[in-house]
Design a protein around this motif. Structure first.
Motif, PDB file in Angstrom:
ATOM      1  N   MET A   1       0.947  -1.266   0.292  1.00  0.00           N
ATOM      2  CA  MET A   1      -0.397  -0.380   0.573  1.00  0.00           C
ATOM      3  C   MET A   1       0.890   1.374   0.116  1.00  0.00           C
ATOM      4  N   SER A   2       0.507   2.854  -0.612  1.00  0.00           N
ATOM      5  CA  SER A   2       1.095   3.690  -0.515  1.00  0.00           C
ATOM      6  C   SER A   2       0.748   3.994   0.866  1.00  0.00           C
ATOM      7  N   THR A   3       1.928   5.055   1.073  1.00  0.00           N
ATOM      8  CA  THR A   3       1.763   5.799   2.322  1.00  0.00           C
ATOM      9  C   THR A   3       0.060   6.550   2.230  1.00  0.00           C
ATOM     10  N   LEU A   4       0.387   5.988   3.941  1.00  0.00           N
ATOM     11  CA  LEU A   4      -1.129   5.803   4.999  1.00  0.00           C
ATOM     12  C   LEU A   4      -1.114   6.840   5.313  1.00  0.00           C
ATOM     13  N   TRP A   5      -1.623   8.608   5.831  1.00  0.00           N
ATOM     14  CA  TRP A   5      -1.784   9.284   6.747  1.00  0.00           C
ATOM     15  C   TRP A   5      -2.850   9.905   7.044  1.00  0.00           C
ATOM     16  N   PHE A   6      -3.031  10.359   8.236  1.00  0.00           N
ATOM     17  CA  PHE A   6      -4.522  10.429   8.639  1.00  0.00           C
ATOM     18  C   PHE A   6      -4.222  12.416   8.946  1.00  0.00           C
ATOM     19  N   LYS A   7      -4.746  13.552   8.999  1.00  0.00           N
ATOM     20  CA  LYS A   7      -4.197  14.640   9.694  1.00  0.00           C
ATOM     21  C   LYS A   7      -6.076  15.493  10.247  1.00  0.00           C
ATOM     22  N   PRO A   8      -5.828  16.060  10.644  1.00  0.00           N
ATOM     23  CA  PRO A   8      -7.144  17.037  11.495  1.00  0.00           C
ATOM     24  C   PRO A   8      -8.020  17.696   9.818  1.00  0.00           C
ATOM     25  N   LEU A   9      -9.397  17.660  10.076  1.00  0.00           N
ATOM     26  CA  LEU A   9      -9.558  18.426   8.842  1.00  0.00           C
ATOM     27  C   LEU A   9      -9.456  19.803   8.943  1.00  0.00           C
ATOM     28  N   GLU A  10      -9.177  20.396   7.416  1.00  0.00           N
ATOM     29  CA  GLU A  10      -9.268  21.994   7.508  1.00  0.00           C
ATOM     30  C   GLU A  10     -10.723  22.443   6.574  1.00  0.00           C
ATOM     31  N   GLU A  11     -11.028  23.348   6.653  1.00  0.00           N
ATOM     32  CA  GLU A  11     -11.828  23.585   6.179  1.00  0.00           C
ATOM     33  C   GLU A  11     -11.795  23.505   4.609  1.00  0.00           C
ATOM     34  N   SER A  12     -10.684  23.516   4.020  1.00  0.00           N
ATOM     35  CA  SER A  12     -10.774  23.512   2.338  1.00  0.00           C
ATOM     36  C   SER A  12     -10.981  21.872   2.114  1.00  0.00           C
ATOM     37  N   ASP A  13     -11.343  21.403   3.709  1.00  0.00           N
ATOM     38  CA  ASP A  13     -11.414  20.244   2.259  1.00  0.00           C
ATOM     39  C   ASP A  13     -12.500  19.273   2.444  1.00  0.00           C
ATOM     40  N   ILE A  14     -13.195  20.150   2.889  1.00  0.00           N
ATOM     41  CA  ILE A  14     -15.191  19.770   2.855  1.00  0.00           C
ATOM     42  C   ILE A  14     -15.642  19.759   1.867  1.00  0.00           C
ATOM     43  N   PRO A  15     -15.250  20.579   0.918  1.00  0.00           N
ATOM     44  CA  PRO A  15     -16.044  20.252  -0.538  1.00  0.00           C
ATOM     45  C   PRO A  15     -15.078  18.734  -1.280  1.00  0.00           C
ATOM     46  N   LEU A  16     -14.324  18.480  -1.283  1.00  0.00           N
ATOM     47  CA  LEU A  16     -13.630  17.129  -1.506  1.00  0.00           C
ATOM     48  C   LEU A  16     -14.747  15.688  -0.944  1.00  0.00           C
ATOM     49  N   LEU A  17     -14.344  16.345   0.192  1.00  0.00           N
ATOM     50  CA  LEU A  17     -15.365  15.135   1.867  1.00  0.00           C
ATOM     51  C   LEU A  17     -16.985  15.162   1.205  1.00  0.00           C
ATOM     52  N   MET A  18     -17.476  16.719   1.560  1.00  0.00           N
ATOM     53  CA  MET A  18     -18.687  16.688   1.307  1.00  0.00           C
ATOM     54  C   MET A  18     -19.139  15.186  -0.340  1.00  0.00           C
ATOM     55  N   ASP A  19     -18.367  15.536  -1.728  1.00  0.00           N
ATOM     56  CA  ASP A  19     -18.581  15.404  -2.682  1.00  0.00           C
ATOM     57  C   ASP A  19     -18.220  13.158  -2.031  1.00  0.00           C
ATOM     58  N   ILE A  20     -17.318  13.323  -1.518  1.00  0.00           N
ATOM     59  CA  ILE A  20     -17.153  11.781  -1.491  1.00  0.00           C
ATOM     60  C   ILE A  20     -18.641  10.915  -0.665  1.00  0.00           C
ATOM     61  N   TYR A  21     -19.215  11.807   0.710  1.00  0.00           N
ATOM     62  CA  TYR A  21     -20.399  11.441   1.079  1.00  0.00           C
ATOM     63  C   TYR A  21     -21.453  11.656   0.082  1.00  0.00           C
ATOM     64  N   ASN A  22     -21.346  12.631  -0.665  1.00  0.00           N
ATOM     65  CA  ASN A  22     -22.534  12.432  -1.326  1.00  0.00           C
ATOM     66  C   ASN A  22     -22.501  12.003  -2.855  1.00  0.00           C
ATOM     67  N   HIS A  23     -21.722  10.895  -2.938  1.00  0.00           N
ATOM     68  CA  HIS A  23     -21.803   9.919  -4.016  1.00  0.00           C
ATOM     69  C   HIS A  23     -22.440   8.639  -3.361  1.00  0.00           C
ATOM     70  N   PHE A  24     -22.613   8.707  -2.257  1.00  0.00           N
ATOM     71  CA  PHE A  24     -22.851   7.557  -1.180  1.00  0.00           C
ATOM     72  C   PHE A  24     -24.445   7.525  -0.852  1.00  0.00           C
ATOM     73  N   VAL A  25     -24.950   9.001  -0.443  1.00  0.00           N
ATOM     74  CA  VAL A  25     -25.863   9.218  -1.169  1.00  0.00           C
ATOM     75  C   VAL A  25     -26.925   9.152  -1.885  1.00  0.00           C
ATOM     76  N   VAL A  26     -26.244   9.301  -3.437  1.00  0.00           N
ATOM     77  CA  VAL A  26     -26.974   9.507  -4.628  1.00  0.00           C
ATOM     78  C   VAL A  26     -27.030   7.903  -5.130  1.00  0.00           C
ATOM     79  N   HIS A  27     -25.834   7.114  -5.114  1.00  0.00           N
ATOM     80  CA  HIS A  27     -25.646   5.802  -6.069  1.00  0.00           C
ATOM     81  C   HIS A  27     -25.591   3.922  -4.639  1.00  0.00           C
ATOM     82  N   THR A  28     -26.194   4.481  -3.299  1.00  0.00           N
ATOM     83  CA  THR A  28     -26.105   3.546  -2.347  1.00  0.00           C
ATOM     84  C   THR A  28     -26.871   4.068  -1.448  1.00  0.00           C
ATOM     85  N   THR A  29     -27.575   2.894  -0.417  1.00  0.00           N
ATOM     86  CA  THR A  29     -27.954   2.789   0.489  1.00  0.00           C
ATOM     87  C   THR A  29     -27.239   2.883   1.844  1.00  0.00           C
TER      88      THR A  29
END
Length: 165
Positions: free
Chosen positions: A1-29
């Motif tokens: 696996m490539s390098t995996l890391w975690f960092k605290p949420l920054e406001e600039s991350d929110i639109p990309l994370l919202m897109d990931i979340y909304n994918h699951f809203v629209v396409h899954t249960t």
């Protein structure tokens, strides 16, 4: 696996994370939202006023892959030793061990913050998430039948729990 890391949420991350979340809203249960969430609703779900709770962004190979968070289980004080875990990963990232790594990461954060019990509530259709939590020592402690309704069908939720202290 490539390098995996975690960092605290920054406001600039929110639109990309919202897109990931909304994918699951629209396409899954996986999510029980039936319509995509807007930026204010999503922001309110990932930014916590209480510093014991946290949302971390997941990066793999330099690419944002999703988020993991510990958040309040309930708002009454006696529940303060329990937190709920939520994980959302980019669909292309599922099945690569990132979910397990995210669980282990957020468990370490939760232990540092004095939590005793962690829970995750999952749509029973979400077999990959259920497998990931079970693989990491979580046991099913509840099964609520037909509590959601999406796309013309009733949905169950299951709750998994792990005592970490």
């Amino acid at each position: 696996m490539s390098t995996l890391w975690f960092k605290p949420l920054e406001e600039s991350d929110i639109p990309l994370l919202m897109d990931i979340y909304n994918h699951f809203v629209v396409h899954t249960t996986v999510s029980f939202h039936t319509e995509p969430v807007d930026i204010s609703e999503f922001t309110a779900s990932v930014i916590h006023q209480n510093p014991r709770y946290q949302t971390d962004v997941i990066w793999l190979g330099g690419i944002l892959q999703g988020y993991v968070q510990i958040m309040p289980h309930k708002k009454k004080q006696a529940y303060d030793t329990t937190a709920e875990i939520t994980i959302y990963l980019h669909p292309d990232c599922v099945g690569r061990g990132v979910g397990s790594a995210a669980i282990q990461h957020i468990e370490a954060v939760a232990k540092e913050r004095g939590f005793h019990s962690l829970i995750s509530t999952i749509c029973s259709d979400n077999a990959p998430s259920i497998r990931s939590f079970m693989k990491n020592g979580y046991a099913q402690c509840a099964h609520f039948r037909e509590v959601g309704f999406k796309w013309g069908k009733f949905l169950d939720i299951v709750t998994y729990q792990k005592i970490i202290s």
